[in-house]
Design a protein around this motif. Structure first.
Motif, short mmCIF file in Angstrom:
data_model
loop_
_atom_site.label_atom_id
_atom_site.label_comp_id
_atom_site.label_asym_id
_atom_site.label_seq_id
_atom_site.Cartn_x
_atom_site.Cartn_y
_atom_site.Cartn_z
N UNK A 191 0.84 -1.18 0.00
CA UNK A 191 0.00 0.00 0.00
C UNK A 191 0.88 1.24 0.00
N UNK A 192 0.40 2.33 -0.56
CA UNK A 192 1.16 3.58 -0.60
C UNK A 192 0.20 4.75 -0.62
N UNK A 193 0.77 5.94 -0.43
CA UNK A 193 -0.02 7.17 -0.49
C UNK A 193 -0.19 7.59 -1.94
N UNK A 194 -1.41 7.97 -2.29
CA UNK A 194 -1.69 8.46 -3.64
C UNK A 194 -2.38 9.81 -3.52
N UNK A 195 -1.85 10.80 -4.21
CA UNK A 195 -2.44 12.13 -4.16
C UNK A 195 -2.93 12.58 -5.54
N UNK A 196 -3.27 11.61 -6.38
CA UNK A 196 -3.82 11.93 -7.69
C UNK A 196 -5.31 11.59 -7.71
N UNK A 197 -6.04 12.37 -8.46
CA UNK A 197 -7.47 12.12 -8.56
C UNK A 197 -7.71 10.90 -9.43
N UNK A 198 -8.76 10.17 -9.24
CA UNK A 198 -9.88 10.38 -8.33
C UNK A 198 -9.71 9.71 -6.97
N UNK A 199 -8.62 8.97 -6.76
CA UNK A 199 -8.43 8.29 -5.48
C UNK A 199 -7.34 8.98 -4.69
N UNK A 200 -7.73 9.55 -3.58
CA UNK A 200 -6.78 10.21 -2.69
C UNK A 200 -6.61 9.36 -1.44
N UNK A 201 -5.39 9.33 -0.91
CA UNK A 201 -5.19 8.65 0.35
C UNK A 201 -4.33 7.41 0.24
N UNK A 202 -4.53 6.51 1.14
CA UNK A 202 -3.73 5.29 1.30
C UNK A 202 -4.42 4.17 0.54
N UNK A 203 -3.84 3.73 -0.58
CA UNK A 203 -4.47 2.74 -1.44
C UNK A 203 -3.48 1.65 -1.82
N UNK A 204 -3.97 0.52 -2.34
CA UNK A 204 -3.06 -0.54 -2.78
C UNK A 204 -2.23 -0.08 -3.97
N UNK A 205 -0.96 -0.44 -3.97
CA UNK A 205 -0.05 -0.08 -5.04
C UNK A 205 0.25 -1.27 -5.93
N UNK A 206 0.28 -2.46 -5.38
CA UNK A 206 0.59 -3.67 -6.12
C UNK A 206 -0.64 -4.57 -6.14
N UNK A 207 -0.46 -5.76 -6.71
CA UNK A 207 -1.57 -6.72 -6.72
C UNK A 207 -2.00 -7.01 -5.29
N UNK A 208 -3.29 -7.00 -5.08
CA UNK A 208 -3.84 -7.13 -3.75
C UNK A 208 -5.11 -7.94 -3.86
N UNK A 209 -5.33 -8.88 -2.99
CA UNK A 209 -6.51 -9.74 -3.08
C UNK A 209 -7.78 -8.91 -2.85
N UNK A 210 -8.78 -9.21 -3.65
CA UNK A 210 -10.04 -8.49 -3.55
C UNK A 210 -10.69 -8.71 -2.19
N UNK A 211 -10.54 -9.91 -1.66
CA UNK A 211 -11.12 -10.24 -0.36
C UNK A 211 -10.54 -9.36 0.75
N UNK A 212 -9.22 -9.16 0.70
CA UNK A 212 -8.58 -8.32 1.71
C UNK A 212 -8.96 -6.85 1.52
N UNK A 213 -9.06 -6.42 0.27
CA UNK A 213 -9.46 -5.04 -0.03
C UNK A 213 -10.86 -4.76 0.52
#
Length: 124
Positions: free
Chosen positions: A83-105
């Protein structure tokens, strides 16, 4: 145990992910929502609404970060590196950066939703 011949190749199966392009009109309509809320705050609370509006953004992002980071650390520490910080629209904040399981998301965001609803209920 039987040794495999050296000329036998190993095949890997990869799943190609398609990057979704988001239209600029969608991003602009998404950016209109904070402007509408700011106007509502100014009408409902006069100039103090501007202060509360500017204060609410960073606090909301911080609360989401704390909740997501806590859940990721409780479940598994290897997820936190993805996970990493993203400051680009439309998603701001702490989001997954790499492959991430949908269940965990879904688990992280479901917990964020419930805790957010609890915080809203306490504030009312």
């Amino acid at each position: 145990m039987i040794a495999e011949p050296e000329n036998k190749a190993t095949f890997y199966q990869y799943r190609l992910l398609k990057k979704k392009a988001i239209a600029r009109s969608v991003i602009y309509s998404y950016l209109c929502l904070p402007v509408i809320m700011l106007l509502f705050n100014l009408l409902a609370f006069s100039w103090t609404g501007l202060f509360f509006f500017l204060l609410a953004g960073p606090i909301t992002i911080w609360i989401h970060y704390v909740i997501a980071r806590t859940i990721l650390l409780l479940v598994r520490t290897s997820y936190a590196k993805r996970w990493r910080w993203n400051m680009r629209m439309p998603w701001l904040g702490y989001i997954p950066d790499q492959h991430f399981s949908f269940r965990m998301f879904v688990r992280v965001h479901l917990n964020m939703s419930w805790i957010g609803l609890c915080i809203i209920t306490v504030c009312l």
